[in-house]
Design a protein around this motif. Structure first.
Motif: not given
Lengths: 171, 334
Positions: A16-24, A155-170
């Motif tokens: 999430i922070l990475a997505g936010n960082y790139f957006a910022r 970027y924000n959406m990607l961050g959020l999606m990656c976070a959700t995806f990682a959570a589901i996988i792991l």
């Protein structure tokens, strides 16, 4: 189990922070380019109205809160006071600034090349140089503003999606 | 006096190329103080003009009055860098001065520039390929005008002409005269206005005067003298106006007009001696007007600020100077 959950949470947070960082960074880049454009406009006005020499101009820019973000300006001012050539000082300090800012290489090249003629020609030449670079930065800003609305969201959406995806996988 | 000269020398050092700074900074203090000018010419050794004449800078930090092949020469790139530095990296600020062949540095030091003129139909519009730079170190010689105060101004303000050869100290004497009259040494705190066309007298840096021109002085920097005089008379109500290097007919017109308005003037003109003043149109017009009470002749070149002679105009035996007649047809305008 707690350790696993904590790990998942940390990974999700990083995404999430990475997505936010790139957006910022996109927003920051626009803000910086706007500040640079404003700086050139300020220089143009001062040169046109009072023919203020570069050393005094830099002093005024350094004291102006609007340009506090441009941290290379005080270094150039100090260099000039110590008798170092404006062009080489600008290249060096603006180059260092670009490396640690959100500006892209092409933005940086534009900022650096602005100093090539700065102070080295008559009044008309200086005004034309400033006008040219104001237009170049404005063109860059226009296209960037158009792109930014979409890219910030992406970027924000990607961050959020990656976070959700990682959570589901792991999980 | 020596401290003042060395200060001036130190001030101009930073504009020079680094390798020459390193050589010059090691010169003995006495030598530094004796240097009046530093001349840089592309691919030639550095020349320092002292009271004894022209000397060349050797790499062992000594001045030699005999030229030899081992002396370091200044490169074209170093000349270009020096020009940029003396302009403060702001050519546009000095473009009018550059056309006139000089730039004034902080501290009032005058830098003469020499190169190829870029001309339009009638006048030079710029200089390119600058190959020679002459840095003249400004001198503040406190007390150099004391004799003028005691002999001329103590009984009240007068119109005077100060004449001398280049490097005889006309600006130095004028600056001290401003300071003394402004500070009340002439018996009263007279309101003084200085036409500092080349920013050499007060050496204004931003809003501060770097040279002492007294506490009751208004300085019009960078104004063309003819414009500055009329502006000062209209807006500053000065008791006396000081003009350095009066050189054009229009300036003479404004000066004479100013005197008619009831303002006193102290002006400097070029001229080795009184005969020279009578030969030059500018000084002849000033003298012919009958409005100037005194002529002050300065000493020889390099003998900065030495007053050779004070002449009261009404008491000058003009017969002695040959064919001096009232040449009113030389008056161009006004």
């Amino acid at each position: 189990m707690t350790l696993k959950n904590t790990g998942i949470m940390i990974i999700s947070l990083i995404c999430i922070l990475a997505g936010n960082y790139f957006a910022r960074r996109v927003t920051e880049r626009i803000n910086l380019l706007e500040t640079i454009k404003l700086m050139i406009k300020y220089i143009e006005t001062q040169i046109e109205y009072t023919r203020t020499p570069i050393s005094s101009l830099l002093k005024c820019l350094c004291e102006n809160n609007d340009f506090k973000k441009l941290t290379f300006l005080p270094k150039i001012k100090d260099d000039i006071e110590n008798g170092i050539d404006l062009n080489s000082s600008w290249r060096k300090n603006a180059g260092l600034f670009i490396k640690c800012s959100s500006l892209h290489n092409d933005d940086g090249q534009l900022l650096i090349s602005f100093s090539d003629i700065l102070g080295a020609s008559d009044l008309n030449g200086q005004i034309q140089n400033c006008e040219t670079y104001i237009n170049l930065f404005e063109t860059k800003l226009c296209s960037l503003r158009q792109k930014s609305e979409g890219s910030v969201k992406i970027y924000n959406m990607l961050g959020l999606m990656c976070a959700t995806f990682a959570a589901i996988i792991l999980f | 006096m020596n401290d003042v000269n060395e200060k001036g020398f130190t001030e101009i050092l930073r504009y020079l190329p680094m390798r020459f700074q390193n050589i010059l900074v090691k010169l003995p203090s006495g030598t530094k103080c004796s240097i009046k000018e530093i001349r840089l010419r592309a691919n030639k050794p550095v020349v320092a003009v002292t009271e004894k004449g022209c000397a060349f800078l050797a790499s062992n930090s000594k001045l030699s009055y005999i030229l030899n092949d081992t002396m370091p020469v200044i490169t074209v790139a170093e000349i270009d860098d020096t020009v940029k530095k003396v302009c403060g990296f702001s050519v546009y600020t000095h473009q009018n001065e550059i056309v006139n062949g000089f730039v004034t540095l902080a501290g009032g030091h005058r830098v003469g520039l020499c190169g190829t003129a870029v001309c339009d139909d009638k006048t030079a519009i710029s200089i390119r390929d600058i190959n020679c730079i002459n840095i003249r170190i400004a001198n503040e010689k406190a007390g150099s005008a004391a004799e003028l105060i005691s002999k001329i101004f103590y009984s009240g303000l007068q119109n005077i002409i100060i004449a001398g050869a280049p490097m005889s100290g006309k600006t130095t004497v004028l600056r001290d005269l401003v300071r003394q009259i402004s500070d009340g040494n002439a018996g009263e705190y007279y309101k003084c206005a200085v036409m500092d066309e080349r920013c050499e007298i007060a050496a204004v840096n931003g809003q501060v005067f770097e040279n002492n021109v007294g506490c009751n002085t208004d300085v019009l920097s960078n104004y063309p003298k003819s414009l500055g005089i009329s502006q000062a008379i209209r807006t500053l109500s000065p008791d006396i106006i000081f003009c350095d290097e009066t050189a054009t007919e229009c300036e003479v017109d404004e000066i004479l007009n100013g005197i008619m308005c009831g303002v006193h003037f102290a002006v400097t003109v070029h001229g080795n001696n009184f005969e020279d003043l009578l030969k030059r149109n500018i000084s002849k017009r000033l003298l012919n007007s009958g409005l100037f009470g005194y002529v002050v002749l300065l000493g020889e070149r390099y003998n900065l600020g030495k007053i050779e002679k004070i002449m009261k105009v009404g008491e000058i035996d003009l017969e002695k100077y040959g064919n001096y007649d009232n040449i009113s047809d030389l008056y161009s305008c006004g």
